[in-house]
Design a protein around this motif. Structure first.
Motif, PDB file in Angstrom:
ATOM      1  N   VAL A 103       0.876  -1.239   0.142  1.00 20.73           N
ATOM      2  CA  VAL A 103       0.093   0.009  -0.194  1.00 20.73           C
ATOM      3  C   VAL A 103       1.104   1.354   0.098  1.00 20.73           C
ATOM      4  O   VAL A 103       1.570   1.666   0.986  1.00 20.73           O
ATOM      5  CB  VAL A 103      -0.941   0.056   1.271  1.00 20.73           C
ATOM      6  N   ASN A 104       0.927   2.056  -1.014  1.00 23.30           N
ATOM      7  CA  ASN A 104       1.898   3.130  -1.269  1.00 23.30           C
ATOM      8  C   ASN A 104       0.831   4.438  -0.879  1.00 23.30           C
ATOM      9  O   ASN A 104      -0.182   4.716  -1.455  1.00 23.30           O
ATOM     10  CB  ASN A 104       2.432   3.255  -2.772  1.00 23.30           C
ATOM     11  N   PHE A 105       1.782   5.459  -0.234  1.00 19.44           N
ATOM     12  CA  PHE A 105       0.951   6.465   0.517  1.00 19.44           C
ATOM     13  C   PHE A 105       1.248   7.710  -0.715  1.00 19.44           C
ATOM     14  O   PHE A 105       2.490   7.845  -1.244  1.00 19.44           O
ATOM     15  CB  PHE A 105       1.456   6.907   1.720  1.00 19.44           C
ATOM     16  N   THR A 106       0.343   8.538  -0.793  1.00 25.07           N
ATOM     17  CA  THR A 106       0.326   9.745  -1.671  1.00 25.07           C
ATOM     18  C   THR A 106       1.416  10.719  -1.218  1.00 25.07           C
ATOM     19  O   THR A 106       2.201  11.147  -1.895  1.00 25.07           O
ATOM     20  CB  THR A 106      -1.042  10.289  -1.910  1.00 25.07           C
ATOM     21  N   THR A 107       0.999  11.039   0.148  1.00 28.79           N
ATOM     22  CA  THR A 107       1.897  11.893   1.025  1.00 28.79           C
ATOM     23  C   THR A 107       2.682  10.931   2.004  1.00 28.79           C
ATOM     24  O   THR A 107       1.757  10.254   2.729  1.00 28.79           O
ATOM     25  CB  THR A 107       1.394  12.920   1.609  1.00 28.79           C
ATOM     26  N   ALA A 108       3.915  11.147   2.294  1.00 31.82           N
ATOM     27  CA  ALA A 108       4.673  10.104   3.157  1.00 31.82           C
ATOM     28  C   ALA A 108       4.016  10.370   4.677  1.00 31.82           C
ATOM     29  O   ALA A 108       3.734  11.730   4.944  1.00 31.82           O
ATOM     30  CB  ALA A 108       6.220  10.260   3.269  1.00 31.82           C
ATOM     31  N   ILE A 109       4.054   9.583   5.356  1.00 30.34           N
ATOM     32  CA  ILE A 109       3.712   9.484   6.966  1.00 30.34           C
ATOM     33  C   ILE A 109       5.028  10.360   7.469  1.00 30.34           C
ATOM     34  O   ILE A 109       6.243  10.186   7.123  1.00 30.34           O
ATOM     35  CB  ILE A 109       3.486   8.385   7.618  1.00 30.34           C
ATOM     36  N   SER A 110       4.907  11.198   8.572  1.00 29.71           N
ATOM     37  CA  SER A 110       5.832  11.868   9.169  1.00 29.71           C
ATOM     38  C   SER A 110       6.915  10.984   9.620  1.00 29.71           C
ATOM     39  O   SER A 110       8.008  11.337   9.774  1.00 29.71           O
ATOM     40  CB  SER A 110       5.375  12.914  10.244  1.00 29.71           C
ATOM     41  N   ASP A 111       6.593   9.874  10.165  1.00 28.95           N
ATOM     42  CA  ASP A 111       7.502   9.032  10.589  1.00 28.95           C
ATOM     43  C   ASP A 111       7.062   7.591  10.630  1.00 28.95           C
ATOM     44  O   ASP A 111       5.718   7.203  10.375  1.00 28.95           O
ATOM     45  CB  ASP A 111       8.234   9.368  11.949  1.00 28.95           C
ATOM     46  N   ALA A 112       7.792   6.532  10.816  1.00 27.85           N
ATOM     47  CA  ALA A 112       7.389   5.322  10.686  1.00 27.85           C
ATOM     48  C   ALA A 112       6.563   4.797  12.050  1.00 27.85           C
ATOM     49  O   ALA A 112       6.470   3.442  12.406  1.00 27.85           O
ATOM     50  CB  ALA A 112       8.616   4.027  10.301  1.00 27.85           C
ATOM     51  N   ASN A 113       6.669   5.538  13.072  1.00 26.14           N
ATOM     52  CA  ASN A 113       6.167   5.083  14.486  1.00 26.14           C
ATOM     53  C   ASN A 113       4.533   5.224  14.581  1.00 26.14           C
ATOM     54  O   ASN A 113       3.737   5.690  15.519  1.00 26.14           O
ATOM     55  CB  ASN A 113       6.432   6.270  15.416  1.00 26.14           C
ATOM     56  N   TYR A 114       3.783   5.009  13.217  1.00 21.16           N
ATOM     57  CA  TYR A 114       2.233   5.113  13.457  1.00 21.16           C
ATOM     58  C   TYR A 114       1.844   3.707  13.566  1.00 21.16           C
ATOM     59  O   TYR A 114       2.407   2.635  13.632  1.00 21.16           O
ATOM     60  CB  TYR A 114       2.040   5.294  11.833  1.00 21.16           C
ATOM     61  N   ALA A 115       0.460   3.673  14.156  1.00 21.55           N
ATOM     62  CA  ALA A 115      -0.220   2.532  14.250  1.00 21.55           C
ATOM     63  C   ALA A 115      -1.143   2.184  13.091  1.00 21.55           C
ATOM     64  O   ALA A 115      -1.411   2.830  12.117  1.00 21.55           O
ATOM     65  CB  ALA A 115      -1.303   2.832  15.526  1.00 21.55           C
ATOM     66  N   PHE A 116      -1.119   0.583  12.969  1.00 22.36           N
ATOM     67  CA  PHE A 116      -2.058   0.344  11.716  1.00 22.36           C
ATOM     68  C   PHE A 116      -3.070  -0.831  11.979  1.00 22.36           C
ATOM     69  O   PHE A 116      -2.972  -1.412  12.958  1.00 22.36           O
ATOM     70  CB  PHE A 116      -1.049  -0.100  10.463  1.00 22.36           C
TER      71      PHE A 116
END
Length: 164
Positions: A103-116
């Motif tokens: 799943v490719n993001f249009t705008t990158a997330i600020s960092d990889a410490n996100y919940a999914f």
């Protein structure tokens, strides 16, 4: 008697003090109304214009934001891409093979410490709906769906939500 001039600041001004009895937006200077000046401090949904752009930092108690979400069909493959049924901030879903998606993001997330949050539709009795993430970086998340034998298997509805 209608209000014509200045009134001492300690005396509240009411609609009865206005010549026509109506206080309109044109009679209120820009920036002079704040939530502390509203009688009970409550602003209702009906009080907000639908086109108002309110940033999430202005909302009390909001600590997370849905940065991206997608629902896609993992059984379709159009030139390597899965069919997206609905999404936000997702540019594409790459089909890497059976039960394996990027799943490719249009705008990158600020960092990889996100919940999914991940889920998959159970198309057959063999598919448990089990999903895992194998890579979670700022530009994409790789997702896999599995059957009862722990082998990758495609699903017709795969859902991914990214929160930060």
């Amino acid at each position: 008697m209608p209000f014509i001039g200045n009134k001492p600041s300690a005396v509240p001004l009411t609609s009865a003090d206005i010549a026509d009895g109506i206080i309109t937006t044109a009679k209120i200077a820009d920036g002079n109304i704040t939530s502390t000046k509203i009688l009970d401090g409550t602003i209702l949904n009906a009080d907000i214009n639908a086109s108002a752009a309110i940033v999430s930092t202005k909302l009390s108690g909001v600590t997370i934001d849905i940065k991206a979400w997608v629902q896609f069909n993992g059984t379709t493959n159009f030139g390597g891409d899965c069919s997206i049924n609905g999404s936000r901030n997702v540019s594409s879903v790459l089909d890497n093979g059976t039960g394996d998606y990027s799943v490719n993001f249009t705008t990158a997330i600020s960092d990889a410490n996100y919940a999914f949050l991940l889920s998959a539709f159970r198309d057959t009795t063999d598919l448990t709906g089990s999903t895992t993430a194998t890579t979670a970086i700022t530009t994409k998340i790789d997702v896999s769906t599995f059957n009862n034998s722990n082998a990758r298997q495609d699903s017709s509805k795969v859902c991914v939500a990214i929160l930060r």
